[in-house]
Design an enzyme around this catalytic site. Sequence first.
Site, PDB file in Angstrom:
ATOM      1  N   ILE A 315       0.852  -1.256  -0.011  1.00  0.00           N
ATOM      2  CA  ILE A 315       0.139   0.019   0.032  1.00  0.00           C
ATOM      3  C   ILE A 315       0.847   1.204   0.116  1.00  0.00           C
ATOM      4  CG2 ILE A 315      -0.214  -0.160   2.448  1.00  0.00           C
ATOM      5  CD1 ILE A 315      -3.258   0.850   2.309  1.00  0.00           C
ATOM      6  N   CYS A 316       0.420   2.246  -0.842  1.00  0.00           N
ATOM      7  CA  CYS A 316       1.043   3.570  -0.815  1.00  0.00           C
ATOM      8  C   CYS A 316       2.599   3.525  -1.350  1.00  0.00           C
ATOM      9  CB  CYS A 316       1.322   4.050   0.704  1.00  0.00           C
ATOM     10  SG  CYS A 316       1.670   6.131   0.770  1.00  0.00           S
ATOM     11  N   SER A 317       3.354   3.758  -0.808  1.00  0.00           N
ATOM     12  CA  SER A 317       4.811   3.646  -1.435  1.00  0.00           C
ATOM     13  C   SER A 317       5.603   2.506  -1.344  1.00  0.00           C
ATOM     14  CB  SER A 317       5.845   4.768  -0.763  1.00  0.00           C
ATOM     15  OG  SER A 317       5.738   4.588   0.761  1.00  0.00           O
ATOM     16  N   HIS A 336       1.243   5.010  -4.459  1.00  0.00           N
ATOM     17  CA  HIS A 336       1.033   6.521  -4.557  1.00  0.00           C
ATOM     18  C   HIS A 336       1.858   7.122  -5.568  1.00  0.00           C
ATOM     19  CE1 HIS A 336       1.688  10.418  -2.265  1.00  0.00           C
ATOM     20  NE2 HIS A 336       0.828  10.022  -1.581  1.00  0.00           N
ATOM     21  N   CYS A 362      -2.475  -0.924  -3.544  1.00  0.00           N
ATOM     22  CA  CYS A 362      -3.227   0.375  -3.208  1.00  0.00           C
ATOM     23  C   CYS A 362      -2.522   1.700  -3.172  1.00  0.00           C
ATOM     24  CB  CYS A 362      -3.868   0.023  -1.773  1.00  0.00           C
ATOM     25  SG  CYS A 362      -5.121   1.528  -1.167  1.00  0.00           S
TER      26      CYS A 362
END
Length: 398
Positions: A315-317, A336, A362
Amino acid sequence: MYKTAKRGKPQQEVLIPIGLGTEEMEAVIMVNVLRQAGADVVLASVEPQLEVKLSGGTTLVADVSISECSHQIYDLVALPGGMPGSVRLRDCKTLEAITKKQAEENRLYGAICAAPAVTLLPWGLLKRKTSTCHPAFFHQLPSFRAIKTNLQVSEGLTTSRGPGTCFQFSVSLVEQLFGESASTEMGKFLLMDTDDEVSRKEEFNEVEWAVDHTPRVLIPVANGSEDIEVVTVVDILRRAKLDVTVASVEKTLSVVGSHGIKIVADKSLKNAAESIYDLIILPGGNSGVERLQKSRIVKRLLKEQVSNERKYGAICSSPSIFQKQGLLQNKKATAHPSVVSMLDSNTTVGSQVVVDGRLITCRGLSSAPEFALAIIAKFFGHGRAKSVATGLVYEYTK
């Protein structure tokens, strides 16, 4: 990613109390968002100790005891919900005195989920105010001033319905403290997209995720891990009865998240690595991702996870870790916006959540609930995911 107050702008002082059984998503989202906006946020325990176990099993370490806050002046006092957390807040005389003084002196106060009905109402702080709360407690509100809306602002009081509305609630508090431009900037930072072109979820190369036992999930965490993502995903997955283990890669079980929130892991990663997991999820947060990337145990676990055709997510980075380990080859993924350029151009998809076979990724932050619900749907089906979403007061779509 951590932001401080802008030069020349007065510091805004915020109190967020927690107690045994407080809703962790709400507490962490509020603290994180308000700190990013530049507020000086104090997370205070109403319990005898600073280490507090919250409603979904996450343990946070508060900054101070509520007794240390009684003589301070705050620009905002915001109460998270959860049960029995809202009762613990209600029964704290020090917090009651602080919040009543806040209202009497016309300073901002707010509550979300169960807290408007369970905490503020008995204190007499909903008088002549329109308010809302979690649907399960809505009947307790004075009927002629209760409104079934996700967010209600009424003369210094802000109320909201639940974990699924907490980003909206927190951004509203940012606007009241710092102005409309600050709240707009925060919405963009949190990836609260209103652009219809950004779809919620896409799936490629669909495979069955269902297992014949309670799904076991491992979430490694480090100093600097994005606290919103860790706590939100853990909270929602545990609501669906997944067996979630939060494991610290640090020398201690306590890790300090991306915005200073202290989270106590369930185990050390070394001990957790002795078990097999149906899904391993890496949270984001730039400095946390750097520390996860350096962990030999994380690298080994991911390699074994993929070679044994088990599920893995980021998720994200943190999809950048998968990229560096060659785990996104011939896969579709999202991340991200700040790290999308690190991924292969043939890999990236602009959706909030992307599932490709046994991989799930995500964009992060405000998409974390969508990510967790997609995992629930893959293991248990849409019915279970929708049921959990209803409890969160979050709109679920297949």
